[in-house]
Design an enzyme around this catalytic site. Structure first.
Site, mmCIF file in Angstrom:
data_model
loop_
_atom_site.group_PDB
_atom_site.id
_atom_site.type_symbol
_atom_site.label_atom_id
_atom_site.label_comp_id
_atom_site.label_asym_id
_atom_site.label_seq_id
_atom_site.Cartn_x
_atom_site.Cartn_y
_atom_site.Cartn_z
ATOM 1 N N HIS A 833 3.764 -5.270 -29.779
ATOM 2 C CA HIS A 833 3.259 -5.691 -28.470
ATOM 3 C C HIS A 833 2.475 -4.497 -27.915
ATOM 4 C CE1 HIS A 833 5.553 -9.382 -28.341
ATOM 5 N NE2 HIS A 833 6.685 -8.734 -28.562
ATOM 6 N N THR A 834 1.176 -4.472 -28.127
ATOM 7 C CA THR A 834 0.387 -3.290 -27.723
ATOM 8 C C THR A 834 0.344 -3.123 -26.216
ATOM 9 O OG1 THR A 834 -1.631 -4.629 -27.809
ATOM 10 C CG2 THR A 834 -1.051 -3.380 -29.782
ATOM 11 N N CYS A 835 0.515 -4.213 -25.469
ATOM 12 C CA CYS A 835 0.479 -4.094 -24.011
ATOM 13 C C CYS A 835 1.647 -3.270 -23.479
ATOM 14 C CB CYS A 835 0.499 -5.482 -23.369
ATOM 15 S SG CYS A 835 -0.882 -6.525 -23.858
ATOM 16 N N PHE A 836 2.758 -3.287 -24.225
ATOM 17 C CA PHE A 836 3.971 -2.624 -23.739
ATOM 18 C C PHE A 836 4.434 -1.504 -24.673
ATOM 19 C CE2 PHE A 836 4.043 -7.153 -22.572
ATOM 20 C CZ PHE A 836 3.900 -7.024 -21.203
#
Length: 867
Positions: A833-836
């Site tokens: 999950h690159t956003c997190f």
């Protein structure tokens, strides 16, 4: 009066209770002179500590009264100020209770004669009377030390230090570069002026006496001479060869008294009054070698800093100029002392929700003093001409609609100290000490930036009385300042979102986000067309939170999609096929192509992209020379900027400048005509001056040639492209405190990230979830594999887990990577999950299998899916 008693009497002026005192002088007793006020406070102090001598006294605020509760000197000093402000009853003094002094050679107290006398017992047991000087010289201090050592008693030295270092007047005259006039020397034939220069008994407050004292004070002020700092340093070297324990207490007490006098004196001085004595005092005090240790650090230095926060800006400028000139060799030592004081207070002070670091007066006052030293450090460095500041030229290039928008924006407050000094941080090519030495990491880690930002943005800013370290950004690390910028950007995003919601309520079309929908294979055309339309219709929409959607992909943008979007855009923009930028082969630095066929609109949009990256807290893989960031901050490029961009050319021009022989014209064969190549490799000639090919470069005009050459390469040849780029950049960041918080090299760090590629930091800061701990075997195998990867593969791992292959400002520890368990052993590849910044890692059965799956994942993953 004893040195210690005098210290206690004046110490209260360094406390918060001292603030009413200057007001009383102006409002209740407007005609009372400052000297008389001080003597009156001292009389209250003696009344509280010694009494009036009347055994039948009924005054409850007198030590001779039976109703009085004894006080220690510190409490008495504070209470004396309160009695003074209330104009309380003052007893008549008993004849025996006159002003007294304390001689360090015994515990007895003596009446103060017209000139202070100290009794010294010699080796022959003969009591001699030694006069205590009212100010010190280098030679006088040597003589006193020699006398003390020969007599095996240091009472004269202790008494002298107490007498001189507790008095503004006495200390300001010490170590003078020139001898004083006859009217101000101890041998003066004028007894009236001599008495004014010495400390007198407290006995009368008649108006005529005050008038004489004020007249004498004006005479003494005109006799103030500059401090001989080399003499001060030699004198301190001799003094501190003695055991510090001999004189430390006396000197610390004297400095606390001095600080109290300064804190009482400074707020009531008028602007037209001379402050030369104050400058001299501070120059001498901050030269003390032990100021950053022992009781000096814990007691004296805090008191001096609290007093120094009252310095008018003109005095700060004079002090900065003095430190930048003859005092520059002490800048490092003074800085270290201030840093130690701040760090000590940060560590030992129990901060809590009702008492923040911004409320700690010692820390904030020391920071204010450090600001003066910071500008001294700038002045002592290598400065360039203020003419290279080009903000007016940049504003002239903006169209009327853009300037109309900017006129409605908040304008950053002017730094009054910089303005008084006539200097700007951008003028400094190289400071005397590296800027990084002014960072205080313990303080930066302790500052709660949400509160500090609130203080910074308060309605009246620095005039609201709320202290903010964002007004003193030199002391904060770049990582901490980035948090302040983040809060500013986020609040602006939320503000734009609220406006959109209100528009929706009234029936107007609205979009709370800056939405970009792009095709991966046509990303440049899609992105730039949309941004161009937004910039033309409503530039304020650029300040909304960016949300990117790749057509045909399911990723929801919580940060990770935007990161990849910017990376792909940057890769395309700097593609040689576009020929918008050139690359220096030696440094791989990008620079504007002066012969580019692209329109200014394209460069304008690239500036918007760069501004959006900063605004949305995204790091870019760009490689601009430092001169670009200096130009973005409002400074033209100059000869020294060539070193970073084109070192070969820089060294060639430097050889020209350093050549001193008369045959320069024959050796270099250079005229004022230069040549460069266009996008097709064709040579273009340019005359730096009219008919430049006819003007040879000689010893007389070589500096002019170099300046014109650098100005053409870095400014004139790319003026059209850079102005368009700058305009786009400003459309996004014009309201941001970017230029207030960051220097050009910090802007580069903000945009490009840190160069500290330390995966040990990442390992130490990583958290685990789903059943993993740092003791899990698969986690141990993971880090063993990661540390063995090449640098390129490590970058790919960062790209895979976070959406960017750049190191954030502050290092990899700022990433806060999370590794979560994603099931038992299987053939699935790791996902993220690159956003997190979350890596989903199956519990592989072997290290070899983990390595195989991880390497495949980081090399062949692209695009977004619903995870």
């Amino acid at each position: 009066m004893s040195s210690s008693d005098n210290s206690a009497a004046d110490e209260a002026s360094s406390n918060k209770e001292a603030s009413p005192c200057p007001q009383v002088i102006h409002t209740e007793e407007g005609d009372m002179k400052r000297a008389a006020a001080k003597k009156l406070i001292e009389r209250y102090f003696y009344q509280l500590t010694e009494g009036c001598g009347n055994p039948n006294c009924t005054n409850k605020d007198c030590a001779s009264s039976g109703q009085f509760n004894p006080m220690n000197p510190n409490d008495a000093a504070g209470h004396a100020l309160k009695l003074f402000s209330k104009d309380a009853k003052l007893c008549e003094r008993h004849p025996s209770k006159i002003a007294r002094i304390y001689c360090g050679c015994s515990k007895d107290k003596f009446s103060a004669p017209e000139e202070p006398i100290c009794s010294v017992v010699s080796n022959d047991n003969v009591v001699s009377q030694t006069s205590v000087p009212t100010h010190l010289t280098e030679e006088a201090l040597y003589d006193i030390i020699d006398e003390c050592e020969s007599n095996e008693t240091y009472s004269p030295l202790i008494r002298t230090l107490g007498e001189v270092f507790s008095s503004i007047e006495n200390l300001s005259k010490s170590f003078s570069q020139e001898p004083f006039s006859a009217t101000s020397t101890p041998n003066s034939e004028n007894p009236e002026k001599l008495q004014c220069l010495n400390k007198e008994q407290l006995r009368h407050l008649e108006g005529e006496k005050d008038k004489d004292e004020d007249s004498c004070a004006e005479t003494s002020k005109t006799s103030i001479r500059p401090v001989d700092l080399p003499a001060v340093r030699r004198a301190y070297t001799a003094l501190f060869k003695l055991k510090t324990s001999i004189f430390e207490n006396a000197m610390v007490n004297a400095l606390v008294t001095l600080a109290g006098n300064l804190q009482m004196e400074l707020p009531i001085r008028k602007e037209k009054d001379s402050h030369d004595d104050i400058v001299n005092v501070l120059l001498i005090v901050f030269e003390i070698p032990a100021l950053g240790s022992g009781d000096f650090l814990e007691t004296a230095l805090p008191a001096i800093c609290r007093a120094a926060q009252w310095l008018p800006v003109e005095v700060q400028a004079t002090l900065a100029t003095s430190w930048a000139g003859p005092g520059r060799s002490s800048i490092r030592n003074i800085l270290e002392n201030l840093q130690q004081l701040i760090t000590l207070r940060v560590i030992v002070t129990p901060f809590h929700r009702e008492f923040f670091i911004q409320d700690e007066n010692v820390i904030t006052s020391a920071t204010q003093v450090m600001k003066v030293l910071y500008y001294a450090n700038v002045l002592a460095g290598v400065l360039e001409s203020p003419a290279l500041r080009n903000m007016d030229d940049m504003n002239d290039s903006m169209d009327e609609s853009f300037l109309a928008v900017k006129l409605n924006k908040s304008v950053a407050p002017v730094d009054s100290l910089a303005q008084t000094l006539g200097v700007h941080i951008l003028d400094c090519r190289k400071p005397f000490l590296p800027y990084s030495e002014f960072y205080n990491e313990p303080l930066s880690d302790m500052v709660e930036m949400d509160r500090d930002f609130a203080n910074f943005k308060s309605e009246f800013g620095i005039f609201s009385g709320k202290f903010s370290f964002m007004n003193y950004p030199f002391i904060l690390t770049p990582a901490t300042k980035t948090m302040g910028l983040y809060f500013d950007n986020r609040i602006r995003m939320y503000s734009e979102r609220r406006i959109s919601i209100l528009q929706a309520v009234t029936g107007q079309p609205s979009n709370p986000y800056l939405r970009l929908k792009v095709r991966r294979e046509n990303i440049i055309d899609d992105a730039l067309v949309e941004l161009e339309m937004i910039a033309m219709e409503n530039p304020n929409d650029l300040k909304k939170q960016l949300v990117v959607e790749f057509e045909g992909e399911q990723g929801i943008d919580e940060g990770g999609v935007s990161k990849e979007f910017f990376q792909l855009v940057i890769e395309e923009i700097f593609n040689p096929d576009y020929a918008m930028f050139t690359v220096q082969s030696e440094t791989q630095m990008m620079w504007f192509n002066p012969t580019s066929f692209e329109s200014t609109a394209q460069f304008n949009l690239i500036g918007i992209v760069l501004g959006l990256a900063i605004y949305n807290n995204i790091i870019l893989a760009v490689n601009f020379p430092m001169v670009l960031y200096r130009k973005l901050m409002g400074r033209k490029g100059s000869f020294e900027d060539l070193l970073d961009w084109n070192p070969v050319l820089y060294n060639s021009l430097k050889q020209l400048l350093e050549y001193t022989e008369p045959d320069l014209e024959e050796v270099f064969l250079q005229t004022f005509r230069i040549s460069y190549k266009d996008v097709f490799g064709s040579v273009i000639n340019y005359d730096l001056k009219e008919k430049g090919d006819k003007i040879p470069v000689t010893q007389e005009n070589k500096y002019e040639f170099v300046d014109l050459y650098a100005d053409f390469l870095l400014n004139k040849s790319v003026e059209k492209q850079f102005k368009a780029f700058y305009k786009g950049f400003q459309m996004v960041v014009d309201e941001s405190p970017l230029d207030q918080l960051f220097r050009p090299e910090e802007i580069e760090l903000l945009i490009c990230g840190s160069k500290n590629f330390d995966f040990d930091e990442l390992e130490n800061s990583t958290e685990y979830d789903g059943g993993y701990t740092n003791d899990s075997q698969v986690i141990k195998d993971f880090w063993s594999v990661v540390h063995a990867l090449s640098t390129e593969d490590k970058r790919k791992l960062l790209q895979f887990t976070t959406g960017s292959d750049r190191v954030p400002i502050g290092g990899l520890s700022r990433l806060k990577l999370v590794i979560a368990k994603n099931g038992q052993d299987s053939d699935r590849l790791p996902t993220a999950h690159t956003c997190f910044n979350v890596l989903l890692l199956p519990e592989y059965s072997s290290k070899e299998k983990l390595k195989d799956r991880l390497v495949k994942a980081i090399n062949y993953s692209k695009g977004f899916g619903m995870l």
